[in-house]
Scaffold this active site. Structure first.
Site, short mmCIF file in Angstrom:
data_model
loop_
_atom_site.label_atom_id
_atom_site.label_comp_id
_atom_site.label_asym_id
_atom_site.label_seq_id
_atom_site.Cartn_x
_atom_site.Cartn_y
_atom_site.Cartn_z
CG HIS A 72 -2.11 -0.86 1.10
ND1 HIS A 72 -3.22 -0.74 1.90
CD2 HIS A 72 -2.38 -1.89 0.25
CE1 HIS A 72 -4.14 -1.63 1.55
NE2 HIS A 72 -3.64 -2.35 0.56
CE1 TYR A 200 -5.46 3.34 11.34
CE2 TYR A 200 -4.90 3.78 9.05
CZ TYR A 200 -4.68 3.09 10.24
OH TYR A 200 -3.69 2.15 10.31
N PRO A 292 -3.34 0.06 19.28
CG PRO A 292 -5.34 -1.04 18.84
CD PRO A 292 -4.54 -0.47 19.96
CE LYS A 296 4.25 3.07 13.23
NZ LYS A 296 4.56 2.61 11.88
CE1 TYR A 384 -0.95 3.74 9.39
CE2 TYR A 384 0.10 2.85 7.42
CZ TYR A 384 -0.93 2.83 8.35
OH TYR A 384 -1.93 1.90 8.24
P1 FAD Z 1 3.19 -12.14 21.34
O1 FAD Z 1 2.62 -12.17 19.99
O2 FAD Z 1 2.28 -11.86 22.49
O3 FAD Z 1 3.90 -13.54 21.56
C1 FAD Z 1 4.34 -13.96 22.83
C2 FAD Z 1 4.33 -15.48 22.87
O4 FAD Z 1 4.82 -15.89 24.13
C3 FAD Z 1 2.93 -16.05 22.75
O5 FAD Z 1 2.92 -17.05 21.75
C4 FAD Z 1 2.61 -16.61 24.13
O6 FAD Z 1 1.78 -17.75 24.08
C5 FAD Z 1 4.00 -16.94 24.64
N1 FAD Z 1 4.12 -16.93 26.10
C6 FAD Z 1 3.50 -16.14 26.99
N2 FAD Z 1 3.88 -16.43 28.24
C7 FAD Z 1 4.78 -17.42 28.13
C8 FAD Z 1 5.54 -18.13 29.08
N3 FAD Z 1 5.45 -17.87 30.40
N4 FAD Z 1 6.36 -19.09 28.63
C9 FAD Z 1 6.48 -19.36 27.30
N5 FAD Z 1 5.78 -18.71 26.36
C10 FAD Z 1 4.94 -17.74 26.77
N6 FAD Z 1 -0.65 -4.88 16.69
C11 FAD Z 1 -0.84 -4.20 15.59
O7 FAD Z 1 0.13 -3.65 15.07
N7 FAD Z 1 -2.10 -4.14 15.02
C12 FAD Z 1 -3.18 -4.80 15.57
O8 FAD Z 1 -4.28 -4.74 15.04
C13 FAD Z 1 -3.00 -5.51 16.75
N8 FAD Z 1 -4.05 -6.16 17.34
C14 FAD Z 1 -3.81 -6.84 18.51
C15 FAD Z 1 -4.85 -7.50 19.16
C16 FAD Z 1 -4.64 -8.18 20.38
C17 FAD Z 1 -5.79 -8.90 21.07
C18 FAD Z 1 -3.34 -8.20 20.94
C19 FAD Z 1 -3.08 -8.93 22.27
C20 FAD Z 1 -2.30 -7.54 20.27
C21 FAD Z 1 -2.53 -6.87 19.08
N9 FAD Z 1 -1.49 -6.21 18.40
C22 FAD Z 1 -1.69 -5.53 17.27
C23 FAD Z 1 -0.15 -6.22 18.87
C24 FAD Z 1 0.69 -7.27 18.16
O9 FAD Z 1 -0.09 -8.39 17.90
C25 FAD Z 1 1.84 -7.56 19.08
O10 FAD Z 1 2.60 -6.38 19.23
C26 FAD Z 1 2.73 -8.71 18.60
O11 FAD Z 1 2.03 -9.92 18.68
C27 FAD Z 1 3.99 -8.77 19.45
O12 FAD Z 1 4.68 -9.95 19.20
P2 FAD Z 1 5.48 -10.68 20.36
O13 FAD Z 1 6.07 -11.88 19.73
O14 FAD Z 1 6.32 -9.68 21.06
O15 FAD Z 1 4.37 -11.09 21.44
C1 DHB Z 2 -4.89 -3.09 11.43
C2 DHB Z 2 -4.75 -2.76 12.73
C3 DHB Z 2 -4.30 -1.52 13.05
O1 DHB Z 2 -4.10 -1.17 14.30
C4 DHB Z 2 -4.01 -0.58 12.09
O2 DHB Z 2 -3.60 0.66 12.43
C5 DHB Z 2 -4.15 -0.93 10.79
C6 DHB Z 2 -4.60 -2.20 10.46
C7 DHB Z 2 -5.40 -4.45 11.09
O3 DHB Z 2 -5.57 -5.27 11.98
O4 DHB Z 2 -5.66 -4.70 9.91
#
Ligand code: FAD
Ligand code: DHB
Length: 389
Positions: A72, A200, A292, A296, A384
């Protein structure tokens, strides 16, 4: 068991780090609390910065993303007065890639399997030991049996509720937090996206976002009060509210369909400093959470991974022991940039329960600046598409 780097958490951060380190010839063992099926069922982020895209390619896991992801060059902002576009090429020469976190995670698991990396899932009671000494270890139970990994370093990639961050003594940790008085209700639907690019929407009834995962899979969000419960929102109510908040011309042609997933995410900004304690390095959501707005979260996890990967390879392969000293400061500089941007986008686009007429006018003025000033749009585009590493 013995390894060089024990990685806790098999989300995007842990998998990407494991993939990069293995390819560099550094041994890892990754322990994940849940099953792979559970991890792959989570619907989360959808927009990748250009640097995240490049890191996936560098990790040898970018082929499907390059085939199926949607590049995009801009996004749309909708206001009470109409809709305008932020063209990313006005501010920088960068794009973003629409590609779901679920797909990215699947690609990383496949890439890890292909190189024979060690991933232990369904690990219970994961605990870290001796991280402030020279011989750290990780213990857990697998199928009820106690296990232990002796290692040189631990990467805590276990998300916001994981075991890693609390291992850093409370007196050492400095936590910064802002909780927003609303959440996002998200719905995934096998329908044609509302528009070619994301919308948005700032609307008197609250924020809305029209996003997508592919040409036939849409992702929508609406702002809801913090007290909202997903079971109180029927699909019909969701579509009705979404249509009211999107521009009338978009609502008129919106394709409505079944919901594959519906969930509420609370909004908060959170940072825990420092991101290193002895031989433990915390990465991604384990160290910080962004609201969200601006997408980021996943991208910050990827930039942390890049900094830690560079520091670990410099130390382990080249004997540059100072490299790891800079991980926390390097990562935090970029993290605070994204914190500021996601706070700003959240403030710009949502209705706050205590928003005064003055606050409202300031929000409208800021949107007007974006609509009329190229330099304002350029600043948004730079943030962005992703601040430089
Ligand atoms: P995570 O994806 O949380 O991965 C951590 C992993 O560690 C998981 O698999 C978990 O099961 C595991 N874990 C936890 N505790 C333990 C333990 N004690 N021992 C071993 N393993 C463990 N970001 C966006 O940019 N846009 C979005 O739309 C968006 N929507 C989101 C919606 C939700 C509900 C959530 C919770 C987050 C969202 N995010 C979004 C944020 C984005 O998904 C996260 O920033 C991203 O997943 C970060 O990756 P990570 O690997 O650091 O953490
Ligand atoms: C999505 C989530 C966001 O927070 C955003 O800024 C743009 C896209 C998504 O889940 O598609």
């Amino acid at each position: 068991m013995k390894t060089q780097v024990a990685i806790i958490g098999g989300g995007p951060a842990g998998l990407l780090l494991s993939q990069l380190l293995n390819r560099a010839g550094i041994a890892t063992i990754l322990v994940e609390k849940h099953s792979r099926a559970h991890v792959l069922a989570r619907i989360r982020a959808g927009v990748l910065e250009q640097s995240t895209v490049e890191l996936m390619r560098e990790a040898g896991a970018g082929a499907r993303m390059d085939r199926e992801g949607l590049p995009h060059d801009g996004c749309n902002l909708s206001t009470a007065h109409g809709m305008f576009r932020v063209d990313f090429s006005e501010g920088c020469n960068a794009q973003v890639m629409v590609y779901g976190q679920t797909e990215l995670t699947k690609d990383l698991y496949d890439a890890q399997d292909a190189i024979g990396a060690t991933i232990i899932d369904e690990a219970e009671d994961v605990a870290l030991h001796g991280v402030d000494g020279d011989a750290p270890s990780v213990t857990f139970r697998k199928n009820g049996a106690p296990q232990r990994i002796d290692c040189d370093y631990i990467a805590g990639c276990d998300g916001f509720h994981g075991a890693s961050r609390p291992t850093i003594p409370a007196g050492v940790r400095h936590e910064f937090e802002k909780v927003y008085p609303f959440g996002w209700l998200g719905l995934l639907s096998p329908t044609r996206p509302a528009a070619k690019e994301l919308i948005y929407a700032n609307h008197p009834r609250g924020f809305a976002l029209a996003s997508m995962r592919s040409h036939s899979l849409s992702r929508y969000y609406i702002q809801v009060p913090s007290s909202a419960r997903v079971e109180d929102w029927s699909d019909e109510d969701f579509w009705g509210e979404l249509k009211r908040r999107l521009p009338a011309s978009v609502a008129a042609t919106l394709e409505i369909g079944p919901s594959i997933e519906k969930s509420i995410a609370p909004l908060r900004s959170f940072v825990s400093e420092p991101m290193r304690w002895g031989r433990l390095f915390i990465v991604g959501d384990a160290a910080h959470i962004v609201p969200p707005t601006g997408a980021k979260g996943l991208n910050l996890a990827a930039s942390d991974v890049r900094y830690l990967y560079e520091a670990l390879t410099a130390t382990i392969l080249n004997g540059d022991v100072q490299a790891l000293d800079h991980y926390s400061d390097r990562a935090l500089t970029r993290i605070w940039g994204a914190m500021r941007f996601s706070w700003w986008m959240t403030s710009l686009l949502h209705r706050f329960p205590d928003q005064s007429d003055f606050d409202q006018k300031i929000q409208e003025s800021e949107l007007h600046q974006l609509e009329t000033l190229q330099s304002a749009r350029a600043t948004m585009a730079i943030n962005y598409t992703g601040l430089p590493y």
